[in-house]
Design an enzyme around this catalytic site. Sequence first.
Site, PDB file in Angstrom:
ATOM      1  N   SER A  19       3.223 -42.322  75.839  1.00 31.56           N
ATOM      2  CA  SER A  19       4.143 -43.401  75.478  1.00 31.56           C
ATOM      3  C   SER A  19       3.952 -43.818  74.022  1.00 31.56           C
ATOM      4  CB  SER A  19       3.969 -44.580  76.442  1.00 31.56           C
ATOM      5  OG  SER A  19       4.976 -45.544  76.246  1.00 31.56           O
ATOM      6  N   ASP A  57       8.342 -41.184  73.842  1.00 27.80           N
ATOM      7  CA  ASP A  57       8.992 -40.645  75.036  1.00 27.80           C
ATOM      8  C   ASP A  57      10.278 -41.384  75.368  1.00 27.80           C
ATOM      9  OD1 ASP A  57       7.432 -42.891  75.845  1.00 27.80           O
ATOM     10  OD2 ASP A  57       7.507 -42.224  77.924  1.00 27.80           O
TER      11      ASP A  57
END
Length: 587
Positions: free
Chosen positions: A160, A315
């Site tokens: 992330s 992401d």
Amino acid sequence: MFKRAKLNIMSNIDQATQARIQQWLSPEYDSKTTALVQQLIDNNEETELIDSFYKELEFGTGGLRGIMGVGSNRINKYTIGKATQGLANYLKKQFPNTVLKVAVSYDSRNNSQTLGHLVADVFSANGILVYLFEELRPTPVLSYAVRHFGCQGGVMLTASHNPKEYNGYKAYWNDGGQLVAPHDKQVIEEVNAIESVSAIKFTRDENYIQLVKEDFDDLYINANKALSINPALVAQQKDLKIVYSPIHGTGITIVPKMLQAWGFENITIVEAQAEPNGNFPTVVYPNPEEEDAMSMAMQEGQRLDADIVMATDPDADRVGLAVKNTNGDFQLLNGNQIGSLLIHYVLSSKKAKNELKDNDYIVKTIVTSNLMTDISAAFGVKSYETLTGFKFIGEVMTARERTENYLVGGEESYGFLVGDLVRDKDAVNACAFMAEMTAFYCAQGKSLFEVLQDIYVEHGFYQEKLISLTKKGKAGAEEIQQMMQTLRENPPKQLGGIAVKEIRDYERKQSHILATSAITPIDLPKSDVLQFITVDGDVISARPSGTEPKIKFYCSVKEQLKDKADYDVVSAKLEEKVKNIMADIVK
């Protein structure tokens, strides 16, 4: 040979950690791995050895996440392989006599593609059909693919918004949501039951690999486009000036295409951050929560006099937003403000079209602003509250998909979702809706900043602040644990000079009213979170992060805003209040 004598002089390394180190020096690991471990021993890198081996990686709020390197507490081919083998074993037990299918994608991080293919190798070697994305794609596209292909599970290789040293492994269930209880813990049990690397099937079987090509994007984009609330108005505002940055991540593969499909024609990409790059060369942290990560996009927005500036994390499940304030300067909005704007836009637009239903609802997390709940209540729309982590919002969606109608949800950490196409936060979807929302208000001669002020006048001026303290390694984890224990054993009676009236302990699943000593249960799963509610209604939360070596402190305060002209005065007053409260709890 394992240099036992040298290891034994490291007095701070416990026996369990030493046993893990010794295992990783055995011949079942490749020579490169054992050489790296031996190098740590030879160099007497005690702290690194402890941090790398003192535990096994565990599923947190965002799955497996850790620093890349050798060791049981690091992201590498063996920890990822072991996690995948454990997940494969679990899927076989949960879905017997079923042709098992999983979807696998990866982001732009260093080693993500390699690890993504490794995950596909292990699944295929276990006779599980893998829908493997041919090129990097965002997390929400992976979630959509799990549902579209009727998979029993899925995996996204990403850390992330963490720094470049990290990578991670988000595991998904058949609803397209990340693993929640009991599956998360039961998968870990399967993983921990693997005692030898020889039990991991690494040999790829091409018969079980099906590549997902670029044309899959159209399915996802068209499904999202059908959710648009005001498409005719977007057509009128097609020249809306949009600046977008993917911050070197997967967003570049699909966000521009989504915006174009929505009807927007004036999109400027921040070229210096357009190329996917796991080193994230233009930022310290690839996190749109950080002003540094948004600064290049904001500068471009200022140069072009843009209407909206957006940036997504690697992401593309989180999105940051900057809008022009009353002075004409671009100002970052926090996750609470973005989520409140989205909820207000969706609900007000649907009400105007007479499309709100009795079974509609929104969702937020316990550390997210109560402004979202206030807005939904004003429209007569039910709201639910979950633990921190969008996987819990997804869990609510799945539990109610046949009886209630999910509209929109959000969390303060810049995660949002409009509509129920996926079961995770979706920055691609959010970018499109934020652009549509901007176009809608531009047609009325209003900026998003002005709309936010209107919301504050109607519902109260909420101001929030998040302070994160980084505590790395085993010592840091123990320090965080001690900080939470101290807060439980000696909770503050006042914060910022304001009396605390209620303590909510989500680990003990109980709420304690101090004045009456009344204790009531909290109907949520256990979680290491403490909340202190003052007599003024301020909410102060403390929780260890599930994805980073941090402890986080959240503060939300509220004041009446009678007129937009008073915005700066009230904002300064609230800022001072937050400062005083945080000084008492963050020590």
